[in-house]
Design a protein around this motif. Sequence first.
Motif, PDB file in Angstrom:
ATOM      1  N   UNK A 180       0.813  -1.218   0.000  1.00  0.00           N
ATOM      2  CA  UNK A 180       0.000   0.000   0.000  1.00  0.00           C
ATOM      3  C   UNK A 180       0.846   1.268   0.000  1.00  0.00           C
ATOM      4  N   UNK A 181       2.118   1.123   0.382  1.00  0.00           N
ATOM      5  CA  UNK A 181       3.026   2.276   0.408  1.00  0.00           C
ATOM      6  C   UNK A 181       3.911   2.338  -0.837  1.00  0.00           C
ATOM      7  N   UNK A 182       3.521   1.580  -1.866  1.00  0.00           N
ATOM      8  CA  UNK A 182       4.299   1.581  -3.103  1.00  0.00           C
ATOM      9  C   UNK A 182       5.418   0.565  -3.131  1.00  0.00           C
ATOM     10  N   UNK A 183       5.450  -0.346  -2.147  1.00  0.00           N
ATOM     11  CA  UNK A 183       6.480  -1.377  -2.101  1.00  0.00           C
ATOM     12  C   UNK A 183       6.028  -2.664  -2.761  1.00  0.00           C
ATOM     13  N   UNK A 184       6.693  -3.752  -2.401  1.00  0.00           N
ATOM     14  CA  UNK A 184       6.386  -5.051  -2.986  1.00  0.00           C
ATOM     15  C   UNK A 184       5.001  -5.536  -2.576  1.00  0.00           C
ATOM     16  N   UNK A 185       4.318  -6.155  -3.529  1.00  0.00           N
ATOM     17  CA  UNK A 185       2.999  -6.729  -3.246  1.00  0.00           C
ATOM     18  C   UNK A 185       3.073  -8.251  -3.195  1.00  0.00           C
ATOM     19  N   UNK A 186       4.268  -8.769  -2.923  1.00  0.00           N
ATOM     20  CA  UNK A 186       4.454 -10.204  -2.809  1.00  0.00           C
ATOM     21  C   UNK A 186       4.093 -10.720  -1.428  1.00  0.00           C
ATOM     22  N   UNK A 187       4.581 -11.924  -1.127  1.00  0.00           N
ATOM     23  CA  UNK A 187       4.281 -12.576   0.144  1.00  0.00           C
ATOM     24  C   UNK A 187       5.256 -12.066   1.203  1.00  0.00           C
ATOM     25  N   UNK A 188       4.779 -11.473   2.282  1.00  0.00           N
ATOM     26  CA  UNK A 188       5.679 -10.927   3.303  1.00  0.00           C
ATOM     27  C   UNK A 188       6.690 -11.964   3.801  1.00  0.00           C
ATOM     28  N   UNK A 189       7.957 -11.589   3.766  1.00  0.00           N
ATOM     29  CA  UNK A 189       9.012 -12.465   4.240  1.00  0.00           C
ATOM     30  C   UNK A 189       9.531 -13.465   3.220  1.00  0.00           C
ATOM     31  N   UNK A 190       8.929 -13.486   2.007  1.00  0.00           N
ATOM     32  CA  UNK A 190       9.316 -14.489   1.005  1.00  0.00           C
ATOM     33  C   UNK A 190      10.386 -13.936   0.064  1.00  0.00           C
ATOM     34  N   UNK A 191      11.407 -14.766  -0.174  1.00  0.00           N
ATOM     35  CA  UNK A 191      12.436 -14.466  -1.167  1.00  0.00           C
ATOM     36  C   UNK A 191      12.401 -15.585  -2.196  1.00  0.00           C
ATOM     37  N   UNK A 192      11.884 -15.289  -3.372  1.00  0.00           N
ATOM     38  CA  UNK A 192      11.769 -16.288  -4.439  1.00  0.00           C
ATOM     39  C   UNK A 192      12.845 -16.044  -5.494  1.00  0.00           C
ATOM     40  N   UNK A 193      13.343 -17.121  -6.088  1.00  0.00           N
ATOM     41  CA  UNK A 193      14.358 -17.012  -7.129  1.00  0.00           C
ATOM     42  C   UNK A 193      14.018 -17.940  -8.281  1.00  0.00           C
ATOM     43  N   UNK A 194      14.311 -17.491  -9.499  1.00  0.00           N
ATOM     44  CA  UNK A 194      14.180 -18.336 -10.685  1.00  0.00           C
ATOM     45  C   UNK A 194      15.509 -19.047 -10.914  1.00  0.00           C
ATOM     46  N   UNK A 195      15.455 -20.350 -11.106  1.00  0.00           N
ATOM     47  CA  UNK A 195      16.653 -21.170 -11.247  1.00  0.00           C
ATOM     48  C   UNK A 195      16.663 -21.805 -12.633  1.00  0.00           C
ATOM     49  N   UNK A 196      17.750 -21.631 -13.388  1.00  0.00           N
ATOM     50  CA  UNK A 196      17.880 -22.290 -14.692  1.00  0.00           C
ATOM     51  C   UNK A 196      18.006 -23.799 -14.480  1.00  0.00           C
ATOM     52  N   UNK A 197      17.426 -24.578 -15.399  1.00  0.00           N
ATOM     53  CA  UNK A 197      17.456 -26.031 -15.252  1.00  0.00           C
ATOM     54  C   UNK A 197      17.365 -26.683 -16.633  1.00  0.00           C
ATOM     55  N   UNK A 198      17.303 -28.017 -16.630  1.00  0.00           N
ATOM     56  CA  UNK A 198      17.167 -28.755 -17.888  1.00  0.00           C
ATOM     57  C   UNK A 198      15.726 -28.835 -18.374  1.00  0.00           C
ATOM     58  N   UNK A 199      14.764 -28.349 -17.586  1.00  0.00           N
ATOM     59  CA  UNK A 199      13.390 -28.327 -18.058  1.00  0.00           C
ATOM     60  C   UNK A 199      12.446 -29.215 -17.269  1.00  0.00           C
ATOM     61  N   UNK A 200      11.330 -29.560 -17.897  1.00  0.00           N
ATOM     62  CA  UNK A 200      10.183 -30.173 -17.219  1.00  0.00           C
ATOM     63  C   UNK A 200      10.525 -31.409 -16.399  1.00  0.00           C
ATOM     64  N   UNK A 201      11.127 -32.409 -17.033  1.00  0.00           N
ATOM     65  CA  UNK A 201      11.395 -33.668 -16.350  1.00  0.00           C
ATOM     66  C   UNK A 201      12.344 -33.442 -15.175  1.00  0.00           C
ATOM     67  N   UNK A 202      13.390 -32.681 -15.414  1.00  0.00           N
ATOM     68  CA  UNK A 202      14.350 -32.390 -14.353  1.00  0.00           C
ATOM     69  C   UNK A 202      13.689 -31.618 -13.206  1.00  0.00           C
ATOM     70  N   UNK A 203      12.798 -30.695 -13.527  1.00  0.00           N
ATOM     71  CA  UNK A 203      12.123 -29.907 -12.488  1.00  0.00           C
ATOM     72  C   UNK A 203      11.249 -30.794 -11.612  1.00  0.00           C
ATOM     73  N   UNK A 204      10.518 -31.698 -12.244  1.00  0.00           N
ATOM     74  CA  UNK A 204       9.647 -32.594 -11.476  1.00  0.00           C
ATOM     75  C   UNK A 204      10.480 -33.532 -10.600  1.00  0.00           C
TER      76      UNK A 204
END
Length: 344
Positions: A64-88
């Motif tokens: 509401x103050x112009x900051x992040x609208x994500x989940x409080x306390x959460x730090x999410x990261x995108x990780x490169x991988x080999x794809x679907x099978x490897x992710x599962x």
Amino acid sequence: MARRAVAALVAAVMAGAALASGAASAQEMNFFRIATGGTAGTYFPIGGLLANAISSPPGSRACDDGGSCGVPGLIATAVASNGSVANINGIKGATLESGFSQSDVAYWAYTGTGVFEGQPPVETLRTIANLYPESIHLVARADAGIQSVADLAGKKVSMDEPGSGTLVDARLILAAYGLSEEDVEPEYLKPNQAADLMRDGNMDAFFFVGGFPAGAIAELATGFDITLVPISGPEADGITQEYGFFSANTVPAGTYEGVDADVQTLAVGAQWVTSADQSEDLVYEITKAVWNDSTRALLDAGHAKGKEIVLEHALDGVGVPLHPGAARYYEEAGLEIPEAAMPQ
């Protein structure tokens, strides 16, 4: 008197700092990885956008103050991988909190069928959301004489790397046209590696499954003549009839430089999956953050496929049960949950 005033001021400042520190430490910090695919594909940039959208590290300004609208306390990261099978497999082995998967691969993993035949079903797999359609690209050198899938016989073809959903689908497509890996000269490379070889004259064609425009293909098409080979006709119809996760799809003219006509192909859904072991409240808050107005602006501005990630298609083609936290959000949002997606 002045000395007492200074002492009082110092005490007040220290008390305020202690309160602020206590508030920050009281906020629980969570880390949440999103396994994507290779950096040249579509999964990786989309994963980055969603990780940014759902993150709100301790100490961040309130939404509401112009900051992040994500989940409080959460730090999410995108990780490169080999794809679907490897992710599962990473989710199954508890080395990842979540990841992207093609809809067909997710279903096969959950049921222990298809490419996962003979393996124990990944019964803890759960869905957060369907994101967007992934087009099956069959890219060929313009001078390779490849006008259809059948023309791949005897050609040097990259099927994508082991662990990818693209490799799974490439094998299905070859089989539908009466071919197998033995009928081509197969390579197992990421699309950017295959594109480099094609540019040097050492690759005739490569498969890639992902949202268009795909970065590696767009870069290749700049200054190099390519063609997109159609995946259509009775063979493609047979695939969609046998496997309900495939649908007819069109890559519009002009998506890639030099490809001046619409190209008919197939598509599967890109889905975000996690484990039943993840907290219901956490996944509820993550799902809620994905569909808020702030995330909408990020997705619309961040990638061409971002515009296609919309709430009304969040449950399309979902054949793996929803995570209870995600289901709770969709019920609140008034979406009808398909039987195949009912949480368990």
